[in-house]
Design an enzyme around this catalytic site. Structure first.
Site, PDB file in Angstrom:
ATOM      1  N   SER A 144       0.798  -1.232   0.000  1.00  0.00           N
ATOM      2  CA  SER A 144       0.000   0.000   0.000  1.00  0.00           C
ATOM      3  C   SER A 144       0.828   1.279   0.000  1.00  0.00           C
ATOM      4  CB  SER A 144      -0.935   0.000   1.213  1.00  0.00           C
ATOM      5  OG  SER A 144      -1.860  -1.057   1.133  1.00  0.00           O
ATOM      6  N   ASP A 178     -17.720   0.963   1.031  1.00  0.00           N
ATOM      7  CA  ASP A 178     -16.841  -0.211   1.087  1.00  0.00           C
ATOM      8  C   ASP A 178     -17.447  -1.293   1.975  1.00  0.00           C
ATOM      9  OD1 ASP A 178     -14.777  -2.040   1.250  1.00  0.00           O
ATOM     10  OD2 ASP A 178     -13.637  -0.865   2.716  1.00  0.00           O
ATOM     11  N   ASP A 210     -10.840  -6.513   1.033  1.00  0.00           N
ATOM     12  CA  ASP A 210     -10.104  -5.460   1.720  1.00  0.00           C
ATOM     13  C   ASP A 210      -9.379  -6.091   2.908  1.00  0.00           C
ATOM     14  OD1 ASP A 210     -10.418  -2.140   1.869  1.00  0.00           O
ATOM     15  OD2 ASP A 210      -9.751  -3.093   3.733  1.00  0.00           O
ATOM     16  N   HIS A 240     -14.745  -0.372   5.326  1.00  0.00           N
ATOM     17  CA  HIS A 240     -14.494   0.930   5.943  1.00  0.00           C
ATOM     18  C   HIS A 240     -15.693   1.871   5.837  1.00  0.00           C
ATOM     19  CE1 HIS A 240     -10.135   0.160   6.395  1.00  0.00           C
ATOM     20  NE2 HIS A 240     -10.253  -0.482   5.246  1.00  0.00           N
ATOM     21  N   CYS A 248      -7.551   1.950   2.509  1.00  0.00           N
ATOM     22  CA  CYS A 248      -8.703   1.183   2.048  1.00  0.00           C
ATOM     23  C   CYS A 248      -8.404   0.526   0.695  1.00  0.00           C
ATOM     24  CB  CYS A 248      -9.924   2.100   1.932  1.00  0.00           C
ATOM     25  SG  CYS A 248     -11.374   1.289   1.247  1.00  0.00           S
TER      26      CYS A 248
END
Length: 672
Positions: free
Chosen positions: A326, A350, A365, A371, A384
């Site tokens: 990420s 999400d 996720d 989220h 996210c």
């Protein structure tokens, strides 16, 4: 009876005698004429030619090797020194049978087969009068044994030569590198005149990159010698020109602190000044002692390093490639703004997963429950995955590839260190070329969170972070800050361009604020501090793939199957002075990697200005020769720091380089 003797013919005898005299005189005259003609041939008609040949038999040009330039850090701390050692040498002109002499010397000088092979290789291409090293770094025992039988080897000399010494051992090994004996391949490519009398050449790191600057130019001394190579007179000399001294951008104290964070761990830390591209620290752990290689590492030591599962010879910072996880989300989000696909207000709901239209497969996720409502700012803070799955599906791999390459992914950064890896930003053309198969949309989703076939080096991550800190301005990373010596060289510190971005400067400011909030309240909150602001992003890279529908069970994995932890960041956030990338192999999650970055930030922004770490005095602005100190009398690199924060570089940490399997990302309950 009376005998009668014939009377002598006086005239005839005179004629015979006279003939003999004439013959003898003629013979003498002929001999004199032959001698005179030969004399004229040698001394008149070919005087210059034979005079030169005669002088060559007694007058020799002995090469004077240049001293290698010193290497310092940015503050004048000595990182690479020169040290005198005793060396046994001979030339082909001095002995009748070189092989016999070497065979006789083997037990006396304790020559290994490697010593013999290296000498024979070098002597083949050497000039007749050039002295070639038989063995470097003779011991006192070697010298004592040779002295007892020296009279048997009139053509062999014990000479003093300069060799390299790295006073801080493994602390800078992967940056500075080391020198070693010139091998057969190098012999064919070097200028033999330039390396006359020289046995060492840069092998890796700065020593190799800047060999031309460090080496210098040899000189020559004209001497008159007898048949046994004993010098009778010194006729003149041209002094050698020593190599340039190099001043690197590295900071000794910062390198010590960064090394301490990785002690006992496998990984890398790279710190860059985003304003100039200067590399402030570059650590790969575990490391090795470069002094082992200078005069020839023995088989046992080399095998120990080569076969070590943790790969201490591997420069993870420049050569190691890892899924970036990420950490690349801020750069990718800027791509969404560039192409007009999203803006800062664009939000998604999400549920904890994403699936492609018409495909039941769920791309999960890291947070199983999702989220909730997420805009770009929150997507960066909470890392996210689902937000970036959707963005990547809309952007497409071609636009993603075009955009992310502007940050340096999938290509070399141009750093002035050898053997840099390109990493890989995958695309359909690459897959067809290498795997003979079509690109799948699911692969785009994997790439969007720094997984799949996407790999990057820690140096590339540091550079991409520096570009983000610079609002898109690009600088070339480099370790050379300045040089001092006879050879001119210009170091470039200015930005060399800006990425093509269709947004505004305010977009860069908003991204910076999102990365600040990562540290203040998001996945990097473990390193927040009131003393200065850090803008950062955590990342986690899978090492072992997890089947669809299965949970990530850390307890069921071996230590080397655990996820890699990554972190990138810069500080102070509003006026960045340092950008950092950290990879901790099998460190479990990005928050752990962030903990390694915090002391590096602290030292550069706080401690360095009040209480900088310095080595012992004799290792600053001088050499071992100046201090009268032998390498064996020096403390190790771990003992040389004179300040309390962070004491050493790692000497034997752990590490291999497992690669994440390029599969669809699965649920990972670990907070990034």
């Amino acid at each position: 009876m009376k005998q009668h003797f014939p009377l002598k013919d006086i005239q005839q005898e005179k004629r015979i005698y006279r003939g003999r005299i004439f013959f003898a005189v003629g013979l003498v005259i002929i001999c004199l004429l032959v001698l005179a003609s030969r004399y004229a041939y040698l001394q008149i008609f070919h005087y210059d030619e034979f005079s030169t040949a005669s002088d060559k038999n007694r007058i020799r040009l002995q090469p004077l090797p240049p001293a290698r330039g010193y290497i310092y850090d940015r503050n004048g701390v000595l990182l690479a020194d020169n040290y005198p050692v005793f060396t046994a040498t001979l030339s082909k002109a001095d002995v009748e049978n070189v092989d016999t002499v070497i065979e006789q010397l083997q037990p006396i000088l304790e020559l290994t087969q490697e010593d013999v092979d290296r000498f024979k290789s070098r002597i083949k291409t050497a000039r007749k009068t050039e002295r070639v090293a038989i063995k470097l770094n003779l011991t006192e025992t070697n010298i004592a044994k040779f002295s007892e039988v020296k009279y048997k080897f009139p053509g062999v000399r014990i000479e003093t030569q300069m060799t390299r010494y790295y006073p801080h051992g493994d602390l800078f090994a992967h940056v500075i590198g080391y020198v070693g004996r010139i091998n057969d391949k190098e012999l064919k490519s070097i200028d033999k005149d330039l390396y006359a009398g020289t046995n060492l050449i840069g092998k890796i790191g700065v020593e190799k990159s800047y060999e031309d600057l460090l080496h210098g130019t040899p000189g020559y001394e004209s001497v008159e010698a007898d048949a046994h190579s004993n010098i009778l007179r010194h006729l003149g000399r041209k002094d050698p020109t020593r190599g340039n001294d190099l001043y690197l951008s590295l900071d000794y104290g910062l390198q010590v602190v960064a090394s301490q964070q990785l002690a006992g761990r496998r990984g890398a830390i790279v710190a860059i000044d985003p304003r100039t591209g200067e590399i402030l620290a570059l650590v790969s752990s575990p490391s090795f002692n470069p002094n082992l290689f200078v005069t020839g590492i023995n088989h046992k030591d080399y095998s120990s390093l080569r076969d070590n599962i943790d790969q201490p010879l591997y420069n993870r910072a420049v050569q190691g490639v890892y899924p970036p996880g990420s950490t690349i989300k801020p750069m990718e989000a800027m791509g969404g703004l560039h192409y007009g696909i999203v803006d800062w207000a664009t939000a998604i709901s999400d549920p904890g997963y994403f699936h492609l239209p018409g495909d039941s497969h769920k791309f999960r996720d890291w947070k199983k429950t999702g989220h909730g409502i997420v805009n770009m700012h929150k997507a960066i803070i909470m890392s996210c995955d689902t937000y970036f799955y959707i963005l990547a599906n809309q952007m497409g791999i071609d636009q993603m590839n075009q955009w992310m390459r502007q940050f340096g992914f999938g290509q070399k950064t141009g750093v002035d260190l050898p053997s840099e890896s390109e990493g890989l930003y995958p695309n359909p053309e690459w897959k067809m070329r290498t795997r003979k198969s079509k690109w799948m949309k699911g692969e785009t989703i994997s790439v969007s969170i720094g997984q799949g076939a996407f790999t990057a080096t820690p140096l590339q991550l540091a550079m991409a972070t520096a570009i983000t800190a610079n609002h898109g301005s690009h600088v070339v990373p480099h370790v050379l800050r300045a040089t001092h010596g006879a050879k001119p060289f210009t170091v470039r510190n200015a930005p060399d361009g800006k990425i093509n971005f269709n947004g505004t400067d305010e977009d860069w400011v908003k991204m910076r604020e999102a990365m600040i909030d990562v540290i203040q309240s998001g996945t990097g909150r473990g390193i927040r501090t009131p003393l200065y602001q850090i803008a950062g992003k955590t990342g986690t890279a899978q090492v072992k793939s997890i089947a669809q529908g299965k949970r990530y069970n850390e307890a069921a994995l071996s230590e080397r199957q655990l996820d890699h932890g990554l972190f990138v960041g810069f500080a102070p956030a509003d006026k960045p002075e340092i950008a950092i990338a950290v990879i901790w192999e099998n460190g479990r999650h990005g928050g752990s990697a962030a903990q390694l970055a915090k002391p590096v930030f602290d030292y550069w922004l706080l401690t360095r200005k009040k209480n900088p770490i310095r080595p012992a005095n004799h290792q600053v602005n001088g050499g071992l020769m100046t201090a009268g100190i032998k390498p064996g009398e020096l403390p190790s690199g771990n003992e040389s720091a004179s300040s309390t924060p962070a004491t050493s570089a790692p000497t034997s940490a752990a590490a291999s380089t497992p690669q994440a399997t390029p599969t669809r990302p699965a649920t990972n309950e670990v907070d990034e």
